[in-house]
Design a protein around this motif. Structure first.
Motif: not given
Length: 196
Positions: A172-173, A177-181, A185-187
């Motif tokens: 879900a996160v 965030l529209g990310v894949r890894n 996600a952290a960035s």
């Protein structure tokens, strides 16, 4: 290594930005200026590669200074900083800015934005209104653990949750965030000021 110029009439803001930038390995030096006139003199003398400009400079708009830099020193990357309200991305782009940020963002988020811009990126927070990404308290919890480098099983053990639950929250996160890894996600979370 880049020379950075921070233009803000408030000495506390100047000191804060200097403190943030002094910890950054890519920063060669951090110059400060309290006004448009001084900023222009310092820039001509020291040739910074990155300039942070406050949108309010002694009654005169920092937008004007941003435009001046883009016109006369086109190689300079300019970041607009706003204290009150939020500057729209369209407005910032119109004046030639490469990024905009709020002075109220967490230290790590400001450092992340500046690093992205120094590397050639552009960063504009979503325009006014509530934050574009809204995570539940549990999702934020999981995001913080994931960003600190824990694996899903480790997060599950730390938060006393099942691995399946952690996996669902992590998915879900990523989606929000529209990310894949994890690294993305952290960035992205730092850019958005979601991490301390």
């Amino acid at each position: 290594m880049q020379r950075v110029l921070c233009v803000d009439e408030n000495e506390l803001v100047q000191a804060g930005l200097r403190s943030i930038l002094s910890d950054e390995p890519w920063v060669a030096s951090c110059l400060v200026a309290p006004s448009m006139e001084v900023a222009w003199q310092v820039a001509r003398r020291h040739r910074p590669q990155l300039v942070l400009v406050s949108t309010s400079l002694g009654g005169r708009s920092g937008l004007e200074l941003c435009t001046t830099f883009k016109k006369h020193m086109s190689h300079v990357r300019v970041v607009l900083m706003s204290g009150e309200g939020r500057l729209s991305a369209a407005q910032a782009l119109h004046h030639g800015a490469d990024a905009s940020l709020s002075k109220h963002m967490p230290r790590a988020a400001i450092a992340a934005v500046l690093r992205r811009v120094a590397e050639g990126g552009r960063v504009f927070p979503k325009d006014a209104g509530p934050p574009a990404v809204q995570l539940s308290p549990r999702e934020l919890d999981i995001l913080q653990h994931v960003a600190s480098g824990l694996s899903n099983p480790e997060v599950a053990a730390t938060l006393n949750l099942s691995r399946h639950t952690v996996k669902q929250h992590t998915s879900a996160v990523y989606r929000k965030l529209g990310v894949r890894n994890r690294a993305q996600a952290a960035s992205r979370a730092q850019e958005l000021g979601l991490l301390p």
